[in-house]
Write a protein that holds these residues in place. Structure first.
Motif, mmCIF file in Angstrom:
data_model
loop_
_atom_site.group_PDB
_atom_site.id
_atom_site.type_symbol
_atom_site.label_atom_id
_atom_site.label_comp_id
_atom_site.label_asym_id
_atom_site.label_seq_id
_atom_site.Cartn_x
_atom_site.Cartn_y
_atom_site.Cartn_z
ATOM 1 N N GLU A 191 1.035 -1.312 0.385
ATOM 2 C CA GLU A 191 -0.105 0.128 -0.122
ATOM 3 C C GLU A 191 0.770 1.315 -0.154
ATOM 4 O O GLU A 191 0.406 2.166 -0.802
ATOM 5 N N LEU A 192 1.805 1.200 0.682
ATOM 6 C CA LEU A 192 2.515 2.707 0.215
ATOM 7 C C LEU A 192 3.331 2.475 0.076
ATOM 8 O O LEU A 192 3.443 3.658 -1.547
ATOM 9 N N LEU A 193 4.258 1.490 -0.707
ATOM 10 C CA LEU A 193 4.676 1.277 -2.257
ATOM 11 C C LEU A 193 3.484 2.620 -3.423
ATOM 12 O O LEU A 193 4.236 2.909 -4.189
ATOM 13 N N TYR A 194 2.575 1.356 -4.144
ATOM 14 C CA TYR A 194 1.376 2.072 -4.500
ATOM 15 C C TYR A 194 0.930 3.221 -4.417
ATOM 16 O O TYR A 194 0.373 4.013 -5.125
ATOM 17 N N GLY A 195 0.833 3.610 -3.250
ATOM 18 C CA GLY A 195 -0.573 4.534 -2.253
ATOM 19 C C GLY A 195 0.255 5.795 -2.395
ATOM 20 O O GLY A 195 -0.400 6.669 -2.900
ATOM 21 N N THR A 196 1.734 5.895 -2.876
ATOM 22 C CA THR A 196 2.726 6.960 -2.225
ATOM 23 C C THR A 196 3.894 7.288 -3.073
ATOM 24 O O THR A 196 3.654 8.088 -3.741
ATOM 25 N N GLY A 197 3.589 5.959 -3.901
ATOM 26 C CA GLY A 197 5.050 6.340 -5.174
ATOM 27 C C GLY A 197 6.541 6.745 -4.805
ATOM 28 O O GLY A 197 6.944 6.839 -5.285
ATOM 29 N N VAL A 198 6.070 6.403 -2.688
ATOM 30 C CA VAL A 198 7.953 6.490 -2.890
ATOM 31 C C VAL A 198 8.759 4.961 -3.146
ATOM 32 O O VAL A 198 8.607 4.070 -3.442
ATOM 33 N N ARG A 199 9.923 5.289 -3.645
ATOM 34 C CA ARG A 199 11.234 4.930 -3.923
ATOM 35 C C ARG A 199 11.644 3.545 -2.598
ATOM 36 O O ARG A 199 11.201 3.844 -1.058
ATOM 37 N N ILE A 200 11.537 2.445 -2.824
ATOM 38 C CA ILE A 200 12.063 1.208 -1.910
ATOM 39 C C ILE A 200 12.899 1.611 -0.554
ATOM 40 O O ILE A 200 12.416 1.382 0.828
ATOM 41 N N SER A 201 14.377 1.974 -1.255
ATOM 42 C CA SER A 201 14.774 2.146 0.046
ATOM 43 C C SER A 201 14.390 3.097 0.796
ATOM 44 O O SER A 201 14.425 3.732 1.344
ATOM 45 N N GLU A 202 13.583 4.264 0.430
ATOM 46 C CA GLU A 202 12.293 5.762 1.374
ATOM 47 C C GLU A 202 11.449 5.204 2.188
ATOM 48 O O GLU A 202 11.700 5.227 3.208
ATOM 49 N N ALA A 203 11.177 3.779 1.503
ATOM 50 C CA ALA A 203 9.761 2.880 2.403
ATOM 51 C C ALA A 203 10.674 2.403 3.793
ATOM 52 O O ALA A 203 10.302 2.637 4.370
ATOM 53 N N CYS A 204 12.059 1.917 2.866
ATOM 54 C CA CYS A 204 12.116 1.006 4.414
ATOM 55 C C CYS A 204 13.009 1.630 5.345
ATOM 56 O O CYS A 204 13.124 1.351 6.164
ATOM 57 N N GLY A 205 13.260 3.292 4.849
ATOM 58 C CA GLY A 205 13.884 3.876 5.542
ATOM 59 C C GLY A 205 12.679 4.471 6.795
ATOM 60 O O GLY A 205 13.691 4.892 7.658
ATOM 61 N N LEU A 206 11.472 4.151 6.409
ATOM 62 C CA LEU A 206 10.701 5.510 7.298
ATOM 63 C C LEU A 206 10.479 4.839 8.693
ATOM 64 O O LEU A 206 10.768 3.725 9.231
ATOM 65 N N ASP A 207 10.657 5.910 9.728
ATOM 66 C CA ASP A 207 10.006 5.669 11.135
ATOM 67 C C ASP A 207 9.324 6.139 11.560
ATOM 68 O O ASP A 207 8.192 6.202 10.539
ATOM 69 N N VAL A 208 8.339 5.013 13.096
ATOM 70 C CA VAL A 208 7.567 5.323 12.981
ATOM 71 C C VAL A 208 6.937 6.606 13.364
ATOM 72 O O VAL A 208 5.883 7.444 12.842
ATOM 73 N N ALA A 209 7.951 7.309 13.922
ATOM 74 C CA ALA A 209 7.439 8.935 13.774
ATOM 75 C C ALA A 209 7.390 10.003 12.739
ATOM 76 O O ALA A 209 6.612 10.980 12.312
ATOM 77 N N ASP A 210 7.532 9.171 11.582
ATOM 78 C CA ASP A 210 7.832 10.247 10.017
ATOM 79 C C ASP A 210 6.284 9.879 9.294
ATOM 80 O O ASP A 210 6.120 10.573 8.668
#
Length: 347
Positions: A191-210
């Protein structure tokens, strides 16, 4: 020359704020260039000239190097030459007139909207199957958690373990919670990858506080350290709520830190595992093989097809140049052309 390479790498990293991947690629290209220069009799850096640079690129072409790779190597040579001239290491910017082949840009492969929807629903359907009583399948059926063979690289990067042992997470949590938690994690990842269009490195680098759940916005740290806020939709919010309530607590260990997405052993999910997860669910859903970047392409294309402004899509994707975003307009036109050829009697 070795000192010049080290100083150039430091310049790219600290001054230009280039990513680790870019620095590694440019330094590799520079080492190749200087090695070629030495073979041609250029023993000192000031002896480097345009003829050596062109000879280096010509050699790349004879070995069948891709045009995109040659274009990057020429860019690396120009960047180094300009820096070395400013630093007083070269008498002139010898690479300024260096031409490079124009990289052939193929249209990215994207999913149709219905295919993307089927992919997003795949983990949910798998969860319903296991809830119906297929407890043995959860332990043995790899399609239930496709591609998640662990998070070794993620643990090393996150400080939660080593390549050969997870000191922070000694075992996958016991009971039925772990497979269910992985399904919730996979659903959120898709859902994050398709719903936001973020790169895979950006998605894996997310913290809960983000994640700002009140505004349904995620704070993303992109290329070059540029930060942007990307909205996400209701389906992603539902996946996030389920993951934070029932999924992440089941996988989290003392070494999980602030990571939003966790691997099966509790460390930060790493991009390599995430790519396998996406490919596995694509096979389960029966859609064309797709990568995380393919989901990014799909999101951008569907936004434009739905009437989104090109500048808005550029901002969402984190492109520094509008030219990078314009390729998706070609994708949309190509789809229209394909529909025309298929449906129009005089196509």
């Amino acid at each position: 020359m070795r000192e010049a390479v080290d100083d150039f790498a430091d310049h790219l990293s600290r001054v230009r704020n280039r990513s680790t991947h870019t620095v590694r690629a440019y330094v590799t290209d520079l080492v190749s260039l200087l090695d070629h220069a030495v073979r041609m009799g250029c023993t000192d850096l000031p002896e480097l000239d345009l003829g050596v640079l062109r000879s280096w690129l010509a050699k790349q072409r004879t070995t069948g190097t891709a045009r995109s790779t040659m274009a990057r190597r020429a860019a690396a040579a120009r960047t180094f030459s300009a820096w070395a001239h400013r630093a007083g290491l070269l008498p002139a910017d010898v690479a300024a007139p260096l031409a490079s082949p124009r990289a052939h840009r193929e249209l990215p492969t994207v999913l149709r909207a219905d295919q993307a929807a089927a992919l997003m629903d795949a983990p949910t359907r798998a969860g319903r199957t296991t809830d119906a009583g297929d407890t043995a399948g959860r332990a043995t059926d790899t399609s239930a958690t496709p591609g998640d063979t662990g998070d070794t690289a993620g643990r090393a990067a996150d400080g939660g373990g080593t390549a050969h042992g997870d000191t922070a997470a000694t075992a996958v949590p016991d009971g039925d919670a772990a497979p269910d938690a992985v399904l919730l994690r996979d659903r959120l990842l898709l859902e994050l990858l398709y719903g936001t269009g973020v790169r895979i490195s950006e998605a894996c680098g997310l913290d809960v506080a983000d994640v700002d759940q009140a505004r349904r916005v995620v704070r993303v740290l992109g290329k070059g350290g540029r930060e942007r806020a990307v909205p996400y939709g209701v389906p992603a919010q539902r996946a996030l709520d389920a993951w934070l309530a029932d999924g992440r607590p089941a996988l989290a260990v003392p070494g999980s830190g602030r990571a939003l997405l966790l691997g099966a052993r509790g460390g930060r999910l790493n991009p390599t595992t995430a790519r396998r997860i996406v490919a596995g669910w694509a096979g389960t859903a029966g859609v064309p093989r797709v990568t995380p970047h393919g989901l990014r392409h799909s999101a951008a294309t569907h936004l434009l097809e739905g009437g989104a402004d090109l500048r808005a899509v550029q901002e969402l994707l984190g492109h520094s140049s509008l030219a990078s975003t314009q390729i998706y307009t070609h994708v949309s036109v190509e789809r229209l052309r394909a529909a025309y050829r298929q449906a129009h009697p005089r196509a």
